[in-house]
Design a protein around this motif. Structure first.
Motif, PDB file in Angstrom:
ATOM      1  N   LEU A  74      -9.625  10.780   5.685  1.00 27.17           N
ATOM      2  CA  LEU A  74     -10.081   9.881   4.487  1.00 27.17           C
ATOM      3  C   LEU A  74      -9.049   8.644   4.435  1.00 27.17           C
ATOM      4  CD1 LEU A  74     -10.684  12.437   1.694  1.00 27.17           C
ATOM      5  CD2 LEU A  74     -12.261  11.040   2.686  1.00 27.17           C
ATOM      6  N   TYR A  75      -7.959   8.823   4.671  1.00 28.38           N
ATOM      7  CA  TYR A  75      -6.939   7.574   4.749  1.00 28.38           C
ATOM      8  C   TYR A  75      -7.602   6.593   5.683  1.00 28.38           C
ATOM      9  CZ  TYR A  75      -3.343   8.947   1.461  1.00 28.38           C
ATOM     10  OH  TYR A  75      -2.830   9.251   0.140  1.00 28.38           O
ATOM     11  N   ALA A  79     -14.378  -9.525   4.222  1.00 24.80           N
ATOM     12  CA  ALA A  79     -15.669 -10.286   3.736  1.00 24.80           C
ATOM     13  C   ALA A  79     -14.846 -11.390   2.812  1.00 24.80           C
ATOM     14  CB  ALA A  79     -16.196  -9.650   2.801  1.00 24.80           C
ATOM     15  N   ILE A  80     -13.873 -11.431   2.174  1.00 24.66           N
ATOM     16  CA  ILE A  80     -13.121 -12.353   1.441  1.00 24.66           C
ATOM     17  C   ILE A  80     -12.885 -13.334   2.333  1.00 24.66           C
ATOM     18  CG2 ILE A  80     -11.270 -12.950  -0.082  1.00 24.66           C
ATOM     19  CD1 ILE A  80     -11.372 -10.078  -1.235  1.00 24.66           C
ATOM     20  N   PHE A 119       0.836  -1.300  -0.058  1.00 25.23           N
ATOM     21  CA  PHE A 119      -0.073  -0.233  -0.171  1.00 25.23           C
ATOM     22  C   PHE A 119       0.846   1.276   0.025  1.00 25.23           C
ATOM     23  CE2 PHE A 119      -3.469  -2.829   1.204  1.00 25.23           C
ATOM     24  CZ  PHE A 119      -4.466  -2.371   0.328  1.00 25.23           C
ATOM     25  N   LEU A 178     -18.730   2.273   8.234  1.00 25.59           N
ATOM     26  CA  LEU A 178     -19.051   2.993   6.815  1.00 25.59           C
ATOM     27  C   LEU A 178     -20.357   3.731   6.472  1.00 25.59           C
ATOM     28  CD1 LEU A 178     -16.974  -0.179   5.074  1.00 25.59           C
ATOM     29  CD2 LEU A 178     -16.200   1.951   5.745  1.00 25.59           C
ATOM     30  N   PHE A 196     -12.697  -3.949   5.282  1.00 21.84           N
ATOM     31  CA  PHE A 196     -13.977  -4.476   5.236  1.00 21.84           C
ATOM     32  C   PHE A 196     -14.179  -5.574   3.915  1.00 21.84           C
ATOM     33  CE2 PHE A 196     -18.292  -3.968   3.328  1.00 21.84           C
ATOM     34  CZ  PHE A 196     -19.012  -4.388   4.410  1.00 21.84           C
ATOM     35  N   ILE A 197     -13.439  -5.135   2.972  1.00 23.53           N
ATOM     36  CA  ILE A 197     -13.242  -6.122   1.553  1.00 23.53           C
ATOM     37  C   ILE A 197     -12.846  -7.384   1.976  1.00 23.53           C
ATOM     38  CG2 ILE A 197     -12.733  -6.252  -0.519  1.00 23.53           C
ATOM     39  CD1 ILE A 197     -12.728  -3.327  -0.802  1.00 23.53           C
ATOM     40  N   PHE A 198     -11.568  -7.106   2.689  1.00 28.71           N
ATOM     41  CA  PHE A 198     -10.707  -8.474   2.835  1.00 28.71           C
ATOM     42  C   PHE A 198     -11.158  -9.151   3.713  1.00 28.71           C
ATOM     43  CE2 PHE A 198      -7.475  -5.433   1.152  1.00 28.71           C
ATOM     44  CZ  PHE A 198      -7.178  -5.863   0.138  1.00 28.71           C
ATOM     45  N   TRP A 217     -17.656  -7.685  11.316  1.00 34.01           N
ATOM     46  CA  TRP A 217     -17.658  -7.068   9.843  1.00 34.01           C
ATOM     47  C   TRP A 217     -18.870  -6.062   9.685  1.00 34.01           C
ATOM     48  CZ3 TRP A 217     -21.305  -8.251   5.549  1.00 34.01           C
ATOM     49  CH2 TRP A 217     -21.027  -8.033   4.443  1.00 34.01           C
ATOM     50  N   TYR A 239     -10.525   6.277   6.619  1.00 26.86           N
ATOM     51  CA  TYR A 239     -11.982   5.655   6.197  1.00 26.86           C
ATOM     52  C   TYR A 239     -11.434   4.782   4.978  1.00 26.86           C
ATOM     53  CZ  TYR A 239     -16.553   6.597   3.428  1.00 26.86           C
ATOM     54  OH  TYR A 239     -17.806   6.295   2.741  1.00 26.86           O
ATOM     55  N   ARG A 240     -10.847   5.041   4.057  1.00 29.71           N
ATOM     56  CA  ARG A 240     -10.436   3.976   2.966  1.00 29.71           C
ATOM     57  C   ARG A 240      -9.859   2.951   3.395  1.00 29.71           C
ATOM     58  NH1 ARG A 240      -7.711   5.473  -2.916  1.00 29.71           N
ATOM     59  NH2 ARG A 240      -9.276   4.006  -4.035  1.00 29.71           N
ATOM     60  N   GLY A 273     -12.358   0.813   4.748  1.00 31.98           N
ATOM     61  CA  GLY A 273     -13.155  -0.096   3.507  1.00 31.98           C
ATOM     62  C   GLY A 273     -12.339  -1.108   3.056  1.00 31.98           C
ATOM     63  N   PHE A 274     -11.008  -1.088   2.915  1.00 29.55           N
ATOM     64  CA  PHE A 274     -10.254  -2.225   2.452  1.00 29.55           C
ATOM     65  C   PHE A 274     -10.354  -3.411   3.559  1.00 29.55           C
ATOM     66  CE2 PHE A 274      -7.155   1.022   0.208  1.00 29.55           C
ATOM     67  CZ  PHE A 274      -7.775   1.013  -0.948  1.00 29.55           C
TER      68      PHE A 274
END
Lengths: 445, 275
Positions: B179-180, B193-194, B89, B231, B189-191, B224, B182-183, B186-187
């Motif tokens: 914002l970082y 979920a995977i 990153f 979010l 949250f995605i990982f 999660w 927050y972002r 979000g990442f």
């Protein structure tokens, strides 16, 4: 109509959505602290009641021990599904408008006017990954990563698909567990070791008898189980034999049923017991394979021989306690009557001994293994839904769209307005480069 | 202690040494605004990661499975993935660099803690021999790494509003820091979920059920959903700044409980790891 509109507004309200997520999380939190009856054995449940008498009374009255089948939880899930459905429709409409129409995500985050003509601005932007998504009297709308507008829609569609598929599975699944010894058969209609079924499902049923032919297993050098496999024979419709093998992590599919090999296996001891009045009866004692060669495996059989009589069994695969390789297991029986031990009895295959007023004869030893038979539909929906969630959230957080509107100003100049749907501060340098390109005087002045 | 175990332990402690030195150099670089020191800390971390990778490879070969069974293996791979994710990153978003003052100490603490566990050889139960298990574990580790970065930015945001320390001036503007956070949430949250998806496929392949309300599964879903609430609050309720940062820190602590505490609870299939 007004009523329906109100319901729609209520379900789409951000406060409702947030409340539903909080309520669902809260229910799960409660479910993780209060032991759920379907996760515990009856003995474990009784123990919990004894350990926490007050909480167990409250939990029992409020139905907290079956929280996932509680009517309130069902209402939360129903409302959440309704809210998600409406939200999906709204999000899809919005994404469509933003991807293909004039509508960007709102006003501009930054703008400038330039003397450059709209065509050259458009060309410059297109060379830098912006695509034309709409044009008309308002000018030209370009977007970088427009698919990012579908992120939220897909995230919500995915969640809806997962919830619906999971509910379908929960309502219709059939699941039966068996412990079968070698050369033993299980016929349709016979009693399963344990079953689970959805509210709309019947008990699981086989369409033909199944027989366990053999069990094979392997160990790691540290004696952990490496693999277990069972060789089965199904009796076909014309009485023909259909051989099949099932092993851990290798599902056997047959006539809509998935068959799983569990890691449960061991030795089945067939013990003939002659009671004080001379009646003979053969019992099958299924004992789990020991974890180590020098550690016996145990099994308790309360009241099997009569009220107040506890028969305890233990066995070692190798009586010398050296390895699992020498497979001549030694069974030891111990009897307790009303808590008083009457002694213990080592039994080898074919031998006969007396313990208390009973005579025991070990007839034979075989292997046994655990099998699970599962029938349900909808699992593809769950996994597909998860995939959509991942795609949706990835589009959302990895590819936020950036919009540029290029239009003509009244004074003959070109107006360029820029907007990022999310994280605008992180992408403002894109606007700065655009501004620098077409307003060099401003930048250097 | 046999030769392989001794080599493994020695290499891991050498990696810890480099990570500790790198952390000191890095914090000095960030606090005293010395770019050179910061750059050198990356080199030191790189050398540490070489020793760490060698230890992992040797142990993988010795035990015959990836670093996800024994507590020492789990913590060690968490540390390695946290560093690797940070560097990926950092290349993509160079302004993430200051998060190193949280990521580097987290890595050396996890690896040092790993070294205090007995690195006994744990054989792989048959149900664990699945590629989906590998994805399941790997994505939770990546999620943890991104959440550490988001945590770092949440803390930076709170510190910047409360302290006039000179080194904080080096950090981006509060809006960007926010914002970082927050972002990267979000990442995460995605990982996360995977990780859950891969876990449910693994469970389905091994036991014929994709969800069992096991304590680890339940806490993972709650975590999660809590990130989902965070979010949502940011996106639709305009939460930002300190309020969002505090909420995220709460979610982050919850994620630590889910990853490190619930798997020790009895009656969970996940407890197999730590037996």
């Amino acid at each position: 109509m007004n009523f329906l509109k109100r319901i729609r507004q209520f379900l789409l309200s951000r406060a409702t959505i947030l409340t539903l997520i909080v309520l669902a999380s809260g229910s799960m939190l409660l479910g993780s602290f209060i032991p759920q009856s379907f996760l515990l054995t009856p003995k474990g449940l009784m123990q919990w009641h004894a350990d926490y008498p007050v909480i167990s009374v409250v939990a029992g009255r409020l139905g907290l021990q079956h929280i996932y089948t509680h009517p309130i939880f069902a209402v939360i899930i129903l409302l959440a599904s309704g809210s998600l459905l409406l939200s999906c429709i709204e999000q899809c409409k919005k994404a469509w408008r933003r991807t293909c129409g004039e509508d960007s995500s709102g006003g501009a985050d930054a703008a400038f006017t330039t003397t450059a003509d709209p065509e050259s601005v458009t060309l410059w932007l297109r060379q830098r990954g912006y695509r034309i998504v709409a044009s008309g009297a308002f000018g030209v709308r370009l977007c970088r990563q427009p698919w990012g507008y579908w992120g939220n829609a897909l995230l919500h569609v995915g969640m809806l698909v997962v919830i619906i598929s999971s509910l379908w599975i929960a309502l219709t699944q059939q699941r039966g567990k068996l412990h079968l010894a070698v050369r033993e058969s299980f016929r349709p209609g016979e009693q399963w070791l344990s079953t689970e079924k959805g509210l709309l499902a019947k008990d699981p049923a086989l369409d033909s008898p199944v027989r366990l032919e053999s069990v094979s297993y392997e160990f790691w050098p540290t004696y952990g189980v490496k693999n277990v496999a069972s060789r089965l024979t199904f009796q076909g419709r014309q009485n023909e034999s259909e051989p099949a093998v099932v092993e851990v992590n290798r599902i056997l599919y047959r006539h809509g049923m998935s068959i799983y090999q569990t890691v449960d296996f061991g030795h089945a001891f067939y013990v003939e017991v002659t009671d004080p009045v001379g009646t003979k009866k053969t019992y099958q004692l299924l004992l789990t394979h020991p974890e180590k060669p020098d550690t016996p495996s145990y099994g308790d059989y309360p009241d099997m021989l009569g009220p107040g009589i506890l028969l305890r069994a233990k066995y070692l695969v190798d009586p010398e306690k050296g390895s699992f390789a020498r497979g001549i297991p030694r069974l030891v029986l111990r009897m307790e009557v009303n808590g008083t031990s009457l002694g213990q009895l080592p039994l080898a295959a074919g031998t006969e001994e007396t313990l208390g007023r009973f005579r025991f004869r070990l007839i034979k030893i075989d292997l046994w293994s655990g099998l699970i038979f599962v029938k349900f539909y909808g699992i593809q929906g769950v996994f597909f839904g998860f995939l959509i969630i991942i795609i949706g959230s990835s589009l959302n957080y990895f590819t936020p769209p950036r919009d540029v509107l290029v239009g003509a100003a009244a004074n003959g100049k070109t107006v360029v307005s820029w907007r990022a749907s999310k994280f605008k501060e992180l992408y403002l340098d894109e606007f700065d480069r655009l501004d620098e390109q077409f307003n060099p005087e401003k930048t250097h002045g | 202690m046999d030769k392989t175990t001794a080599t493994y332990v020695l290499l891991n402690w050498t990696a810890v040494f480099f990570y500790v030195v790198a952390t000191v150099v890095n914090v000095s670089g960030v606090v005293f605004k010395k770019e050179t020191l910061e750059q050198r800390s990356y080199w030191l971390i790189g050398i540490g990661m070489l020793f760490h990778s060698a230890a992992t490879a040797i142990w993988w070969r010795a035990v015959g499975h990836g670093p996800y069974m024994a507590p020492s293996e789990v913590l060690s791979s968490n540390a390695w993935i946290a560093l690797a994710t940070f560097f990926v990153f950092q290349r993509l978003y160079p302004r993430v660099s200051p998060a190193s003052i949280f990521v580097f100490p987290s890595a050396f603490l996890m690896l040092a803690l790993a070294n205090f566990y007995n690195p006994g050889i744990r054989s792989l139960p048959p149900t664990f021999a699945s590629v989906w298990l590998v994805f399941h574990i790997a994505f939770y580790k990546i999620a943890l790494a991104t959440l550490i970065i988001a945590f770092a930015f949440s803390v930076f945001h709170l510190m910047k509003g409360r302290s006039q320390a000179v080194w904080l001036e080096k950090l981006p503007e509060p809006v960007s820091i926010d914002l970082y956070a927050y972002r990267f949430a979000g990442f995460g949250f995605i990982f996360w979920a995977i990780g859950m998806l891969a876990g449910s496929i693994w469970a389905y392949k091994s036991w014929g059920r994709f969800w069992g309300w096991d304590s680890v599964e339940t806490w993972s879903l709650i975590t999660w959903l809590s990130f989902g609430i965070y979010l949502h609050l940011r996106r639709f309720f305009g939460w930002r700044g300190d309020r969002a940062a505090w909420f995220f820190i709460g979610c982050f602590l919850l994620s630590l409980v889910s990853i490190f505490v619930t798997s020790h609870l009895g009656g969970s299939i996940h407890a197999e790891y730590f037996k």
